[in-house]
Design a protein around this motif. Structure first.
Motif, short mmCIF file in Angstrom:
data_model
loop_
_atom_site.label_atom_id
_atom_site.label_comp_id
_atom_site.label_asym_id
_atom_site.label_seq_id
_atom_site.Cartn_x
_atom_site.Cartn_y
_atom_site.Cartn_z
N PRO A 46 0.84 -1.21 0.00
CA PRO A 46 0.00 0.00 0.00
C PRO A 46 0.88 1.26 0.00
O PRO A 46 1.88 1.31 0.72
N LEU A 47 0.52 2.24 -0.82
CA LEU A 47 1.33 3.45 -0.98
C LEU A 47 0.79 4.59 -0.10
O LEU A 47 -0.41 4.72 0.07
N ASP A 48 1.69 5.42 0.41
CA ASP A 48 1.27 6.60 1.17
C ASP A 48 0.82 7.72 0.24
O ASP A 48 0.01 8.57 0.61
N ALA A 49 1.39 7.76 -0.95
CA ALA A 49 1.00 8.77 -1.94
C ALA A 49 1.40 8.28 -3.32
O ALA A 49 2.28 7.42 -3.45
N ALA A 50 0.74 8.83 -4.31
CA ALA A 50 1.09 8.52 -5.70
C ALA A 50 1.03 9.80 -6.51
O ALA A 50 0.14 10.63 -6.30
N ILE A 51 1.99 9.98 -7.40
CA ILE A 51 1.97 11.12 -8.32
C ILE A 51 1.74 10.58 -9.72
O ILE A 51 2.45 9.66 -10.15
N ILE A 52 0.75 11.14 -10.41
CA ILE A 52 0.47 10.71 -11.78
C ILE A 52 1.03 11.74 -12.75
O ILE A 52 0.60 12.89 -12.77
N PHE A 53 2.03 11.32 -13.52
CA PHE A 53 2.62 12.21 -14.53
C PHE A 53 2.02 11.93 -15.91
O PHE A 53 2.12 12.76 -16.80
N ALA A 54 1.48 10.74 -16.11
CA ALA A 54 0.93 10.39 -17.42
C ALA A 54 -0.44 11.05 -17.59
O ALA A 54 -1.15 11.27 -16.61
N PRO A 55 -0.81 11.41 -18.84
CA PRO A 55 -2.06 12.16 -19.05
C PRO A 55 -3.29 11.27 -19.16
O PRO A 55 -4.22 11.59 -19.87
N ALA A 56 -3.30 10.16 -18.45
CA ALA A 56 -4.34 9.14 -18.62
C ALA A 56 -5.26 9.08 -17.40
O ALA A 56 -4.86 8.61 -16.33
N GLY A 57 -6.50 9.55 -17.56
CA GLY A 57 -7.46 9.61 -16.45
C GLY A 57 -7.74 8.26 -15.81
O GLY A 57 -8.05 8.18 -14.63
N GLU A 58 -7.62 7.19 -16.58
CA GLU A 58 -7.93 5.85 -16.01
C GLU A 58 -6.92 5.46 -14.93
O GLU A 58 -7.16 4.53 -14.16
#
Ligand SMILES: [Zn+2]
Ligand SMILES: [Zn+2]
Length: 339
Positions: free
Chosen positions: A233-245
């Motif tokens: 389990p992650l404490d945080a995630a950063i999404i750099f990819a432009p994919a809403g899914e």
């Protein structure tokens, strides 16, 4: 400090890659150089890194911007002429970031949130950027660059690094941090996250083993497909990819109280998901633009702890090919144009 307008070598004209029509190829044009006004400086561009946002500008995916425009907002250059009120002088090496100008008087600007100024002008979108031999910039929004980074290495710091850093701060004190999309920004941010002791989990497009190997080389404790589950389990995630899914997928990977930070300026629609994924105080937020204070803090951080910046250098005239490398996800690290 006030400087008279001084030009080291007055250039009669300069080459620039110009966007005239959204979705079309850029055109290589020679244009007359203009004299810097008031707070402006004229820079000779040494390097300009290419960002996914440039691709969104070219493709017309942002609800803003003027045409024609010269894209590029990760510009390293040297001042060759300065307007009468400029805070920089001839010879200074500086960076021109995405935030090109703000009004300074709206509620956002007055509360330390100039990144949200409704009147802001963004480099390479609302005003001409660095896919060129010369660029005009407001000297008050240029950033001093740390020593020890060559021009080509310093360019990716100006957006990939800087906005990635703002996203990293929004992720809080995550012990286990997920990065979704392992491109230009992630390859810098993983190093900063590891430096503060985080374990980084890298999620790439399914089957992108090159990207996963790259992430492991840079110290990811785990790298795998974004469609699969996270090993912890992650404490945080950063999404750099432009994919809403990726938003519900990243939420699913979070521990209670965790945050998903969407770091891109554009994303495809986020599919609906059950409330259970958000329950237990998980949150989703975006990161928009940067403030000059972010810039100063970030440059201090990369001066204090060296970041290795992987670059692929292309000529100015190859700007379309550079954009294509980002579109296809085949770029390793950051693509940088050198005029
Ligand atoms: Zn403002
Ligand atoms: Zn950018």
């Amino acid at each position: 400090m006030h400087h008279r307008v001084v030009t080291a070598t007055p250039p009669p004209g300069y080459r620039a890659m110009v966007l005239r029509e959204r979705g079309a190829a850029l055109s290589l044009e020679t244009r007359p150089a203009s004299e810097p006004q008031t707070h402006q400086v004229l820079l000779r561009v040494a390097a300009c890194a290419v960002c996914r946002t440039d691709l969104h500008v070219v493709d017309g995916e942002l609800d803003r911007g003027t045409l024609p425009v010269v894209p590029g907002h990760q510009v390293v250059g040297r001042v060759i002429a300065a307007g009468p009120e400029a805070v920089l002088g001839v010879g200074d090496r500086v960076g021109v970031p995405w935030l090109g100008w703000t009004c300074g008087s709206c509620a956002m600007c007055r509360s330390g949130r100039e990144n949200l100024c409704p009147h802001a002008r963004f480099t390479g979108c609302d005003v001409d950027g660095g896919f060129a031999e010369l660029v005009l910039a407001d000297s008050r929004f240029c950033l001093r660059l740390p020593g020890g980074y060559e021009d080509v290495e310093a360019a990716p710091l100006l957006c990939a690094g800087l906005i990635g850093y703002r996203a990293l701060r929004m992720a809080g004190e995550a012990r286990r941090l997920g990065l979704y999309g392992f491109g230009s920004a992630a390859h810098i941010i993983i190093q900063m996250a590891r430096h503060r002791g985080a374990d980084v989990y890298a999620f790439t497009r399914a089957g992108d083993t090159d990207g996963q190997d790259f992430a492991r080389q840079l110290g990811a404790v785990w790298a795998g497909d974004s469609t699969g589950p996270a090993p912890e389990p992650l404490d945080a995630a950063i999404i750099f990819a432009p994919a809403g899914e990726l938003v519900p997928l990243a939420l699913r990977a979070l521990a209670p109280g965790g945050t998903v930070v969407c770091a891109g300026i554009h994303m495809s629609d986020i599919p609906s998901f059950p409330y259970a994924l958000l329950w237990e105080e998980r949150s989703v937020r975006s990161v928009a633009n940067l403030t000059r204070a972010d810039g100063t803090d970030f440059m201090e951080a990369v001066a204090a702890s060296r970041v290795d910046v992987e670059t692929e250098v292309l000529a100015l005239a190859d700007a379309d090919r550079a954009l294509e490398l980002i579109r296809s996800g085949r770029a390793r690290g950051t693509v940088v144009l050198v005029p």
